[in-house]
Motif scaffolding. Structure first.
Motif, PDB file in Angstrom:
ATOM      1  N   LEU A 186      -8.068  -5.727   7.166  1.00  0.00           N
ATOM      2  CA  LEU A 186      -7.438  -6.458   6.065  1.00  0.00           C
ATOM      3  C   LEU A 186      -6.862  -5.543   4.995  1.00  0.00           C
ATOM      4  O   LEU A 186      -6.294  -6.022   4.006  1.00  0.00           O
ATOM      5  N   GLY A 187      -7.032  -4.228   5.153  1.00  0.00           N
ATOM      6  CA  GLY A 187      -6.517  -3.286   4.166  1.00  0.00           C
ATOM      7  C   GLY A 187      -7.319  -3.207   2.885  1.00  0.00           C
ATOM      8  O   GLY A 187      -6.888  -2.586   1.909  1.00  0.00           O
ATOM      9  N   LEU A 188      -8.510  -3.794   2.855  1.00  0.00           N
ATOM     10  CA  LEU A 188      -9.314  -3.806   1.632  1.00  0.00           C
ATOM     11  C   LEU A 188      -9.847  -2.414   1.299  1.00  0.00           C
ATOM     12  O   LEU A 188      -9.850  -1.990   0.139  1.00  0.00           O
ATOM     13  N   LEU A 189     -10.312  -1.701   2.307  1.00  0.00           N
ATOM     14  CA  LEU A 189     -10.905  -0.383   2.089  1.00  0.00           C
ATOM     15  C   LEU A 189      -9.838   0.622   1.663  1.00  0.00           C
ATOM     16  O   LEU A 189     -10.087   1.503   0.839  1.00  0.00           O
ATOM     17  N   ALA A 190      -8.646   0.497   2.217  1.00  0.00           N
ATOM     18  CA  ALA A 190      -7.548   1.393   1.828  1.00  0.00           C
ATOM     19  C   ALA A 190      -7.206   1.208   0.351  1.00  0.00           C
ATOM     20  O   ALA A 190      -7.019   2.180  -0.388  1.00  0.00           O
ATOM     21  N   ARG A 191      -7.138  -0.043  -0.107  1.00  0.00           N
ATOM     22  CA  ARG A 191      -6.800  -0.302  -1.504  1.00  0.00           C
ATOM     23  C   ARG A 191      -7.920   0.115  -2.448  1.00  0.00           C
ATOM     24  O   ARG A 191      -7.660   0.632  -3.533  1.00  0.00           O
ATOM     25  N   ALA A 192      -9.165  -0.100  -2.035  1.00  0.00           N
ATOM     26  CA  ALA A 192     -10.294   0.153  -2.931  1.00  0.00           C
ATOM     27  C   ALA A 192     -10.682   1.624  -3.000  1.00  0.00           C
ATOM     28  O   ALA A 192     -11.005   2.135  -4.075  1.00  0.00           O
ATOM     29  N   ALA A 193     -10.660   2.304  -1.859  1.00  0.00           N
ATOM     30  CA  ALA A 193     -11.219   3.655  -1.801  1.00  0.00           C
ATOM     31  C   ALA A 193     -10.279   4.677  -1.183  1.00  0.00           C
ATOM     32  O   ALA A 193     -10.673   5.833  -0.996  1.00  0.00           O
ATOM     33  N   GLY A 194      -9.042   4.284  -0.876  1.00  0.00           N
ATOM     34  CA  GLY A 194      -8.096   5.228  -0.305  1.00  0.00           C
ATOM     35  C   GLY A 194      -8.425   5.673   1.104  1.00  0.00           C
ATOM     36  O   GLY A 194      -7.936   6.714   1.560  1.00  0.00           O
ATOM     37  N   VAL A 195      -9.232   4.889   1.815  1.00  0.00           N
ATOM     38  CA  VAL A 195      -9.599   5.231   3.194  1.00  0.00           C
ATOM     39  C   VAL A 195      -8.539   4.657   4.125  1.00  0.00           C
ATOM     40  O   VAL A 195      -8.422   3.442   4.271  1.00  0.00           O
TER      41      VAL A 195
END
Length: 359
Positions: free
Chosen positions: A79-88
């Motif tokens: 869902l792209g949540l981790l990319a937005r929150a932590a840049g992963v």
């Protein structure tokens, strides 16, 4: 005494009675139920390289267990949540070792509080295991405030919000509707009138589900595909997953003229009714299929005497209008340093000579 850590690659290598006793004593969420973990292992909804169980023992007693899934980072974060929150981000085939998968929105580290140091030992074991498995990142997803690690190598970030309602303060469904925000109350009553006039039916089904489960799962797949994530709830693995969950699972289905209008997969355990996946066919009725399915689920929760209604994440405007309140979730993440390549033989000889001269 420091707990002993063992790592297993199959749930059935852990004694089931010991695990179920731990799950009950730790009050871990339903996502840690034995049946749920077995379903995730045998019918994964996203590609998984390995499923691991990090177990902590105090003597012979199972004092903690942390499931972990080795996946491509793209599968860790669909869902792209981790990319937005932590840049992963997946920068080309990198792996992540995380507990749990993104499909589960109430995570913790199940352990016996009386057994000191278990939580910390399991997180340390997760870091070591991630390095051994070649993961670029490791950590825990969808943590409530109480489950956040307070120190150590894991860095905590705000991730997303999930939504739920405490039903104990209401007498029944009608009382709950009266307490909705004004726009939600008016819309719920309007949709219920349209539903009552339509001749459609609402049912809550317990296992066995017969062919209705496959129909609901296909509708869930089509709905998520329409929203741009066709890989999130693949129909056949989802149906297998739900069947493996056994009596944890419920289906809420709305039918009109013999056709499925909407269907939701729920899980029911202890005092909680948890909405997990939903499928809607908006062209088969004049009423809102989502609102009516939600209403049928909420009526069931009151009829069963349940105290909590969990509504999952995202779609915040609709969920607030339906009386659900946001609960902040966090992720705790560590970047694992890539292994250093071995020095060539001539370099090792030179280093050894320099060391000898220096000493």
């Amino acid at each position: 005494m420091k707990p002993r850590i063992e790592v297993f690659d199959a749930l059935e290598r852990i004694d089931r009675r010991s695990y179920e006793a731990l799950h009950a004593a730790s009050r871990a969420p339903l996502f840690y139920d034995w049946r749920f973990l077995l379903a995730a292992e045998r019918s994964p909804l996203l590609p998984t390289h390995k499923t691991l169980y990090l177990c902590a023992y105090a003597g012979d007693e199972l004092a903690g267990c942390l499931p972990a899934y080795l996946q491509r980072l793209a599968a860790v974060d669909p869902l792209g949540l981790l990319a937005r929150a932590a840049g992963v981000r997946d920068r080309g085939g990198e792996l992540g070792l995380f507990s749990h998968m993104m499909h589960y929105w109430d995570s913790t580290v199940p352990c016996l509080e009386a057994a000191g140091g278990v939580r910390e030992a399991l997180i340390d074991a997760l870091l070591r295991t991630a390095a051994r498995e070649g993961a670029a990142y490791t950590g825990l997803l969808n943590l409530g405030e109480a489950a956040r690690p307070r120190a150590g190598r894991l860095q905590t970030h705000a991730l997303v919000e999930r939504y739920d309602a405490q039903l104990g303060g209401f007498d029944d469904f009608d009382h709950f509707v009266r307490a909705l925000p004004s726009d939600g109350r008016a819309e719920m009553r309007r949709q219920l009138r349209k539903f009552d006039a339509s001749g459609a039916s609402a049912r809550v089904l317990a296992p066995p589900f017969d062919e209705m489960l496959e129909q609901v799962c296909e509708l869930c797949f089509r709905t998520t595909a329409r929203r741009g994530t066709p890989h999130y709830f693949p129909a056949a693995p989802l149906a297998r997953f739900v069947r493996l969950c056994g009596d944890l699972a419920r289906l809420v289905v709305i039918q009109a003229q013999g056709r499925l209008v909407s269907g939701m997969v729920f899980f029911q355990q202890r005092d909680t009714f948890c909405m997990w996946s939903a499928g809607m066919a908006y062209d088969r009725s004049d009423f809102s299929p989502y609102t009516i399915c939600f209403a049928a689920a909420c009526r069931h929760a009151f009829a069963e005497g349940l105290r909590r209604f969990e509504g999952g994440r995202l779609n915040d405007r609709i969920k607030r209008r339906l009386g659900l309140s946001p609960v902040p979730l966090h992720c705790a993440v560590a970047r694992i340093a890539p292994p250093q390549p071995a020095a060539p033989p001539h370099r090792r000889a030179a280093d050894a000579l320099a060391s000898a001269v220096t000493d």
